[in-house]
Design an enzyme around this catalytic site. Sequence first.
Site, PDB file in Angstrom:
ATOM      1  N   HIS A  15       5.685 -11.750   5.867  1.00  0.00           N
ATOM      2  CA  HIS A  15       6.095 -11.539   4.431  1.00  0.00           C
ATOM      3  C   HIS A  15       7.377 -11.595   3.759  1.00  0.00           C
ATOM      4  CE1 HIS A  15       5.649  -8.177   7.533  1.00  0.00           C
ATOM      5  NE2 HIS A  15       6.164  -7.881   6.005  1.00  0.00           N
ATOM      6  N   LEU A  16       7.285 -11.445   2.540  1.00  0.00           N
ATOM      7  CA  LEU A  16       7.955 -11.261   2.261  1.00  0.00           C
ATOM      8  C   LEU A  16       8.318 -10.264   1.102  1.00  0.00           C
ATOM      9  CD1 LEU A  16       9.026 -14.702   2.840  1.00  0.00           C
ATOM     10  CD2 LEU A  16       9.486 -14.880   0.629  1.00  0.00           C
TER      11      LEU A  16
ATOM     12  N   ILE B 102       0.863  -1.474   0.157  1.00  0.00           N
ATOM     13  CA  ILE B 102       0.144   0.351  -0.235  1.00  0.00           C
ATOM     14  C   ILE B 102       0.994   1.259  -0.462  1.00  0.00           C
ATOM     15  CG2 ILE B 102      -0.640   0.542   2.460  1.00  0.00           C
ATOM     16  CD1 ILE B 102      -3.479   0.771   2.148  1.00  0.00           C
TER      17      ILE B 102
ATOM     18  N   ASN C 223      11.894  -8.790   7.261  1.00  0.00           N
ATOM     19  CA  ASN C 223      11.950  -7.934   8.153  1.00  0.00           C
ATOM     20  C   ASN C 223      11.467  -8.682   9.970  1.00  0.00           C
ATOM     21  OD1 ASN C 223      12.676  -5.208   6.628  1.00  0.00           O
ATOM     22  ND2 ASN C 223      10.454  -4.272   6.229  1.00  0.00           N
TER      23      ASN C 223
HETATM   24  P1  5GP Z   1       7.201  -4.743   7.229  1.00  0.00           P
HETATM   25  O1  5GP Z   1       7.983  -2.941   7.582  1.00  0.00           O
HETATM   26  O2  5GP Z   1       6.119  -5.150   8.224  1.00  0.00           O
HETATM   27  O3  5GP Z   1       7.666  -6.090   6.341  1.00  0.00           O
HETATM   28  O4  5GP Z   1       6.145  -4.195   6.701  1.00  0.00           O
HETATM   29  C1  5GP Z   1       4.902  -3.986   6.291  1.00  0.00           C
HETATM   30  C2  5GP Z   1       3.989  -3.439   4.968  1.00  0.00           C
HETATM   31  O5  5GP Z   1       2.892  -3.837   4.870  1.00  0.00           O
HETATM   32  C3  5GP Z   1       4.691  -2.060   4.672  1.00  0.00           C
HETATM   33  O6  5GP Z   1       5.575  -1.669   3.617  1.00  0.00           O
HETATM   34  C4  5GP Z   1       3.094  -1.427   4.821  1.00  0.00           C
HETATM   35  O7  5GP Z   1       3.122  -0.537   3.639  1.00  0.00           O
HETATM   36  C5  5GP Z   1       2.543  -3.519   3.994  1.00  0.00           C
HETATM   37  N1  5GP Z   1       1.135  -2.543   4.491  1.00  0.00           N
HETATM   38  C6  5GP Z   1       0.918  -1.972   5.680  1.00  0.00           C
HETATM   39  N2  5GP Z   1      -0.568  -2.414   5.527  1.00  0.00           N
HETATM   40  C7  5GP Z   1      -0.897  -3.260   4.671  1.00  0.00           C
HETATM   41  C8  5GP Z   1      -2.267  -3.067   3.537  1.00  0.00           C
HETATM   42  O8  5GP Z   1      -3.691  -2.614   4.684  1.00  0.00           O
HETATM   43  N3  5GP Z   1      -2.243  -3.618   2.336  1.00  0.00           N
HETATM   44  C9  5GP Z   1      -1.082  -3.184   1.881  1.00  0.00           C
HETATM   45  N4  5GP Z   1      -1.297  -3.530   0.463  1.00  0.00           N
HETATM   46  N5  5GP Z   1      -0.187  -3.486   2.570  1.00  0.00           N
HETATM   47  C10 5GP Z   1      -0.346  -2.839   3.202  1.00  0.00           C
END
Ligand code: 5GP
Length: 114
Positions: free
Chosen positions: A102-103, A33, A89
């Site tokens: 998640h990747l 997003i 992360n």
């Molecule tokens: P993290 O820092 O946990 O590795 O990354 C989480 C990722 O998820 C971030 O890059 C953030 O922009 C994305 N993200 C968070 N909420 C949503 C959402 O509701 N939809 C989508 N498509 N991405 C999300």
Amino acid sequence: MDQPKCIFCSIVQGELPSKSIYSDDQCIAFNDINPVANVHVLVIPREHVTYLTETTKQHEKLLGHLMRVAAKVSEQMGTSEDGYRVSVNQGVNAGQIVDHLHLHVLGGEQLNSL
Ligand code: 5GP
Ligand code: ZN
């Protein structure tokens, strides 16, 4: 009281919208997003797995599958030839904000070196 629902589980269940890139019986991939590169796709297991460090031997097949899907996604997005990055992360120091494994698949431009 009910636990707040995991947003990525909500995406898996179709309760939250996302721009789908790939889907199979084990995982889904969708656009981030808040992209930090021209191509920024997240590959996540359908099963709720919180942290990489919580995975066990029984997750090995799934983890291998997620990596292969990341490669497939990069090809689909046209980034496999010029190069891309796959990253996870893990925890606070890495800035993990969503506690569902998640990747990140990043590409479509020159990425900063690590
Ligand atoms: P993290 O820092 O946990 O590795 O990354 C989480 C990722 O998820 C971030 O890059 C953030 O922009 C994305 N993200 C968070 N909420 C949503 C959402 O509701 N939809 C989508 N498509 N991405 C999300
Ligand atoms: Zn979840």
